[in-house]
Design a protein around this motif. Structure first.
Motif, PDB file in Angstrom:
ATOM      1  N   ARG A  79       0.832  -1.204   0.000  1.00 23.91           N
ATOM      2  CA  ARG A  79       0.000   0.000   0.000  1.00 23.91           C
ATOM      3  C   ARG A  79       0.867   1.255   0.000  1.00 23.91           C
ATOM      4  O   ARG A  79       0.561   2.251  -0.655  1.00 23.91           O
ATOM      5  N   LEU A  80       1.950   1.214   0.732  1.00 17.31           N
ATOM      6  CA  LEU A  80       2.893   2.328   0.773  1.00 17.31           C
ATOM      7  C   LEU A  80       3.433   2.621  -0.621  1.00 17.31           C
ATOM      8  O   LEU A  80       3.494   3.777  -1.054  1.00 17.31           O
ATOM      9  N   VAL A  81       3.811   1.569  -1.328  1.00 16.30           N
ATOM     10  CA  VAL A  81       4.342   1.720  -2.684  1.00 16.30           C
ATOM     11  C   VAL A  81       3.277   2.278  -3.620  1.00 16.30           C
ATOM     12  O   VAL A  81       3.550   3.144  -4.455  1.00 16.30           O
ATOM     13  N   TYR A  82       2.059   1.817  -3.474  1.00 16.75           N
ATOM     14  CA  TYR A  82       0.966   2.330  -4.305  1.00 16.75           C
ATOM     15  C   TYR A  82       0.743   3.826  -4.061  1.00 16.75           C
ATOM     16  O   TYR A  82       0.580   4.610  -5.010  1.00 16.75           O
ATOM     17  N   LEU A  83       0.766   4.224  -2.792  1.00 16.43           N
ATOM     18  CA  LEU A  83       0.524   5.621  -2.443  1.00 16.43           C
ATOM     19  C   LEU A  83       1.681   6.533  -2.836  1.00 16.43           C
ATOM     20  O   LEU A  83       1.530   7.755  -2.880  1.00 16.43           O
ATOM     21  N   ALA A  84       2.843   5.949  -3.127  1.00 12.45           N
ATOM     22  CA  ALA A  84       3.981   6.761  -3.570  1.00 12.45           C
ATOM     23  C   ALA A  84       3.659   7.483  -4.868  1.00 12.45           C
ATOM     24  O   ALA A  84       4.200   8.572  -5.127  1.00 12.45           O
ATOM     25  N   GLY A  85       2.785   6.897  -5.681  1.00 13.26           N
ATOM     26  CA  GLY A  85       2.327   7.556  -6.900  1.00 13.26           C
ATOM     27  C   GLY A  85       3.409   7.731  -7.943  1.00 13.26           C
ATOM     28  O   GLY A  85       4.433   7.056  -7.931  1.00 13.26           O
ATOM     29  N   GLY A  86       3.179   8.689  -8.833  1.00 12.58           N
ATOM     30  CA  GLY A  86       4.145   8.956  -9.896  1.00 12.58           C
ATOM     31  C   GLY A  86       4.095   7.919 -11.004  1.00 12.58           C
ATOM     32  O   GLY A  86       3.549   6.835 -10.833  1.00 12.58           O
ATOM     33  N   PRO A  87       4.669   8.225 -12.160  1.00  5.88           N
ATOM     34  CA  PRO A  87       4.735   7.262 -13.259  1.00  5.88           C
ATOM     35  C   PRO A  87       5.423   5.968 -12.820  1.00  5.88           C
ATOM     36  O   PRO A  87       6.427   6.005 -12.101  1.00  5.88           O
ATOM     37  N   ALA A  88       4.903   4.845 -13.258  1.00  2.00           N
ATOM     38  CA  ALA A  88       5.399   3.537 -12.803  1.00  2.00           C
ATOM     39  C   ALA A  88       6.850   3.284 -13.175  1.00  2.00           C
ATOM     40  O   ALA A  88       7.537   2.493 -12.526  1.00  2.00           O
ATOM     41  N   HIS A 176      14.495  16.938  -8.064  1.00  2.00           N
ATOM     42  CA  HIS A 176      13.863  15.983  -8.973  1.00  2.00           C
ATOM     43  C   HIS A 176      12.797  15.122  -8.299  1.00  2.00           C
ATOM     44  O   HIS A 176      12.298  14.169  -8.913  1.00  2.00           O
ATOM     45  N   PHE A 177      12.426  15.462  -7.068  1.00  2.00           N
ATOM     46  CA  PHE A 177      11.374  14.703  -6.399  1.00  2.00           C
ATOM     47  C   PHE A 177      10.034  14.917  -7.094  1.00  2.00           C
ATOM     48  O   PHE A 177       9.668  16.043  -7.431  1.00  2.00           O
ATOM     49  N   VAL A 178       9.297  13.823  -7.308  1.00  2.00           N
ATOM     50  CA  VAL A 178       7.994  13.889  -7.968  1.00  2.00           C
ATOM     51  C   VAL A 178       6.860  13.644  -6.972  1.00  2.00           C
ATOM     52  O   VAL A 178       5.936  14.441  -6.851  1.00  2.00           O
ATOM     53  N   SER A 179       6.931  12.528  -6.268  1.00  4.19           N
ATOM     54  CA  SER A 179       5.912  12.184  -5.282  1.00  4.19           C
ATOM     55  C   SER A 179       6.441  11.076  -4.388  1.00  4.19           C
ATOM     56  O   SER A 179       7.477  10.464  -4.687  1.00  4.19           O
ATOM     57  N   GLY A 180       5.723  10.813  -3.298  1.00  4.20           N
ATOM     58  CA  GLY A 180       6.214   9.770  -2.415  1.00  4.20           C
ATOM     59  C   GLY A 180       5.287   9.494  -1.258  1.00  4.20           C
ATOM     60  O   GLY A 180       4.290  10.193  -1.035  1.00  4.20           O
ATOM     61  N   ALA A 181       5.620   8.434  -0.528  1.00  2.00           N
ATOM     62  CA  ALA A 181       4.886   8.038   0.663  1.00  2.00           C
ATOM     63  C   ALA A 181       5.882   7.526   1.691  1.00  2.00           C
ATOM     64  O   ALA A 181       6.697   6.655   1.384  1.00  2.00           O
ATOM     65  N   LEU A 182       5.821   8.092   2.892  1.00  2.00           N
ATOM     66  CA  LEU A 182       6.721   7.701   3.968  1.00  2.00           C
ATOM     67  C   LEU A 182       5.912   7.374   5.218  1.00  2.00           C
ATOM     68  O   LEU A 182       4.917   8.045   5.519  1.00  2.00           O
ATOM     69  N   ILE A 183       6.357   6.356   5.946  1.00  3.40           N
ATOM     70  CA  ILE A 183       5.751   6.067   7.235  1.00  3.40           C
ATOM     71  C   ILE A 183       6.442   6.934   8.284  1.00  3.40           C
ATOM     72  O   ILE A 183       7.669   6.929   8.393  1.00  3.40           O
ATOM     73  N   VAL A 184       5.648   7.691   9.025  1.00  4.51           N
ATOM     74  CA  VAL A 184       6.165   8.615  10.038  1.00  4.51           C
ATOM     75  C   VAL A 184       5.311   8.497  11.292  1.00  4.51           C
ATOM     76  O   VAL A 184       4.252   7.858  11.287  1.00  4.51           O
ATOM     77  N   GLU A 185       5.775   9.101  12.383  1.00  2.00           N
ATOM     78  CA  GLU A 185       4.926   9.204  13.558  1.00  2.00           C
ATOM     79  C   GLU A 185       3.678  10.001  13.171  1.00  2.00           C
ATOM     80  O   GLU A 185       3.770  11.043  12.513  1.00  2.00           O
ATOM     81  N   ARG A 186       2.531   9.533  13.591  1.00  3.60           N
ATOM     82  CA  ARG A 186       1.290  10.169  13.167  1.00  3.60           C
ATOM     83  C   ARG A 186       1.206  11.651  13.540  1.00  3.60           C
ATOM     84  O   ARG A 186       0.831  12.479  12.696  1.00  3.60           O
ATOM     85  N   PRO A 187       1.554  12.038  14.787  1.00  5.89           N
ATOM     86  CA  PRO A 187       1.492  13.478  15.115  1.00  5.89           C
ATOM     87  C   PRO A 187       2.398  14.316  14.231  1.00  5.89           C
ATOM     88  O   PRO A 187       2.050  15.434  13.851  1.00  5.89           O
ATOM     89  N   PHE A 188       3.567  13.785  13.891  1.00  4.83           N
ATOM     90  CA  PHE A 188       4.470  14.513  13.008  1.00  4.83           C
ATOM     91  C   PHE A 188       3.832  14.694  11.632  1.00  4.83           C
ATOM     92  O   PHE A 188       3.851  15.793  11.059  1.00  4.83           O
ATOM     93  N   GLY A 189       3.280  13.626  11.088  1.00  3.45           N
ATOM     94  CA  GLY A 189       2.638  13.710   9.778  1.00  3.45           C
ATOM     95  C   GLY A 189       1.499  14.706   9.764  1.00  3.45           C
ATOM     96  O   GLY A 189       1.319  15.459   8.802  1.00  3.45           O
ATOM     97  N   GLN A 190       0.731  14.741  10.855  1.00  2.00           N
ATOM     98  CA  GLN A 190      -0.388  15.684  10.928  1.00  2.00           C
ATOM     99  C   GLN A 190       0.099  17.125  11.013  1.00  2.00           C
ATOM    100  O   GLN A 190      -0.521  18.028  10.454  1.00  2.00           O
ATOM    101  N   ILE A 232       0.957   6.959   7.224  1.00  2.00           N
ATOM    102  CA  ILE A 232       1.623   7.152   5.940  1.00  2.00           C
ATOM    103  C   ILE A 232       1.432   8.603   5.518  1.00  2.00           C
ATOM    104  O   ILE A 232       0.297   9.078   5.394  1.00  2.00           O
ATOM    105  N   LEU A 233       2.530   9.296   5.339  1.00  2.00           N
ATOM    106  CA  LEU A 233       2.518  10.678   4.853  1.00  2.00           C
ATOM    107  C   LEU A 233       2.752  10.663   3.348  1.00  2.00           C
ATOM    108  O   LEU A 233       3.755  10.145   2.886  1.00  2.00           O
ATOM    109  N   THR A 234       1.805  11.212   2.595  1.00  2.71           N
ATOM    110  CA  THR A 234       1.974  11.290   1.145  1.00  2.71           C
ATOM    111  C   THR A 234       2.340  12.715   0.746  1.00  2.71           C
ATOM    112  O   THR A 234       1.884  13.688   1.360  1.00  2.71           O
ATOM    113  N   ALA A 235       3.171  12.818  -0.277  1.00  2.34           N
ATOM    114  CA  ALA A 235       3.620  14.123  -0.754  1.00  2.34           C
ATOM    115  C   ALA A 235       3.703  14.115  -2.276  1.00  2.34           C
ATOM    116  O   ALA A 235       4.214  13.163  -2.864  1.00  2.34           O
ATOM    117  N   THR A 236       3.186  15.164  -2.879  1.00  2.00           N
ATOM    118  CA  THR A 236       3.241  15.312  -4.337  1.00  2.00           C
ATOM    119  C   THR A 236       3.742  16.711  -4.661  1.00  2.00           C
ATOM    120  O   THR A 236       3.196  17.698  -4.143  1.00  2.00           O
TER     121      THR A 236
END
Length: 301
Positions: A79-88, A176-190, A232-236
Motif C-alpha cells: 500500500r505504501l508503494v501504491y501511495l507513492a504515486g508517480g509514473p510507474a 527531482h522529487f515527484v511524489s512519495g509516501a513515507l511512514i512517520v509518527e502520526r502526530p508529526f505527519g499531521q 503514511i505521509l503522502t507528498a506530491t
C-alpha cells in the motif's frame, strides 16, 4: 518582501528553513545477526541461551533508541508503494531499506529500486537478498549524505522516525522529487500536513508540496513496536509552486518571522512591517493561516 527583511533583526540570522533540524543520532539500524552468529558456535548450554537473549535484547533496545521500527506487514508495504504515486517507470527510492520489506514491494513498479541503507550488516543482507534482481541497487550510505537522484524519482519508505524532519526537508524538497509516501509518527505527519492548524512546518512546505496522511499504521505491524502511533505521509510536488525557487529561502525566513514573534494574530505578528491588511485579516489567528494567504502576505511584504 523588502520591508519584512529589514524588520527581521536577529531573526534574519537564523537558519533559512523553518523546518527544524531536531536532535538526532543518525540512522544506525538494527543488526540482522543470525542465531548462529550470536551464539558463536556454542550449542545446548546456559551460555548459548544467555547470549541469545542478550544479543537480541541489545539489538532491539538500540533499535528503539534510534527510532528504528521495521515494517513486517507485506500488505502495508504494498500500500505504501501504491501511495507513492508517480509514473510507474520512475526510480523508487527506499530510505532506510532495513530488511527489504518495502524494497521488495517496490519491485511491483516498473522502474529501478534504489535501496539506501546505512548499517553495513543490513546492507549486506539486502545485497544478498536481491542479488538476482537487476532492478535493485543497494547503496550503503547515510541518508543525509548520499547524493540525491539526478533524475525524476519517487519515494516509498519506512525510515527511522527520529530522522523524519531532516528527511522531509532534504528529500521531499529535492529538485527531482515527484511524489512519495513515507511512514512517520502520526502526530508529526499531521503537523506537516497542517491538520493541527498552521505551523512553521506545514506553511514552509505547502507552497511546494501537496501533503496528506491518508492511512494510519498499527503498532503491531512493526518490529519492535513503536510507542507512538504511525501514519503514511503522502507528498506530491506541485507542478507550479506558489513560491518561485529563487524566493524559497526568503519565504522560509518570512514564515520564521511570522511564528517566532509568538503573537496570536496576524496583525500583531506583522505589526513592524506596517502592512495594510485590513481589520478582518489583522484579527485572524496565525494558527488559522492558509498556505495561499501566507503566500499573499509574503508577496505584499
Amino acid at each position: 518582501m523588502e520591508r519584512w527583511a529589514c524588520a527581521l533583526g536577529h531573526h534574519g540570522q537564523r537558519e533559512a528553513s523553518p523546518i527544524g533540524h531536531g536532535k538526532s543520532r543518525g540512522p544506525t539500524i538494527e543488526g540482522s545477526q543470525s542465531a548462529a552468529t550470536i551464539l558463536g558456535g556454542i550449542n545446548g548450554s546456559y551460555e548459548w541461551s544467555r547470549r541469545v537473549r542478550t544479543g537480541w535484547s541489545n539489538v532491539l533496545m538500540r533499535s528503539v533508541e534510534l527510532g528504528q521500527n521495521f515494517l513486517r506487514n507485506q500488505r502495508t508495504a504494498r500500500r505504501l508503494v501504491y501511495l507513492a504515486g508517480g509514473p510507474a517507470g520512475l526510480p523508487c527510492v527506499d530510505l532506510g531499506a532495513g530488511r527489504g520489506m518495502v524494497t521488495s514491494a517496490a519491485l511491483r513498479r516498473e522502474g529501478r529500486v534504489i535501496a539506501i541503507e546505512t548499517d553495513p550488516r543490513l546492507a549486506a543482507g539486502l545485497r544478498s537478498a536481491f542479488a538476482d534482481e537487476p532492478r535493485v541497487e543497494v547503496i550503503e550510505q547515510d541518508l543525509m549524505a548520499v547524493d540525491l537522484p539526478s533524475e525524476p524519482f519517487v519515494i516509498a519508505a519506512n525510515p527511522p522516525f527520529n530522522l523524519s524532519t531532516k528527511l522531509v526537508r532534504r528529500w521531499l524538497l529535492a529538485r527531482h522529487f515527484v511524489s512519495g509516501a513515507l511512514i512517520v509518527e502520526r502526530p508529526f505527519g499531521q503537523r506537516v500536513a497542517g491538520e493541527f492548524g498552521a505551523t512553521k512546518l506545514s506553511l514552509s512546505l505547502a507552497p511546494f508540496l501537496e501533503l496528506a496522511t491518508p492511512v494510519n499504521v498499527r503498532a503491531a505491524e512493526f518490529s519492535p513496536q513503536p510507542r507512538v502511533s504511525a501514519a503514511i505521509l503522502t507528498a506530491t510536488r506541485r507542478p507550479e509552486p506558489e513560491i518561485a525557487s529563487r524566493d524559497r529561502a526568503d519565504y522560509w525566513r518570512f514564515v520564521n518571522y511570522l511564528f517566532e514573534r509568538s503573537k496570536p494574530t496576524i496583525g500583531e505578528a506583522l505589526a513592524p512591517l506596517r502592512l495594510d491588511l485590513g481589520r478582518t485579516a489583522e484579527a485572524r489567528s496565525v494558527r488559522d493561516l492558509s498556505a495561499e494567504f501566507t503566500t499573499r502576505l509574503f508577496i505584499a511584504s
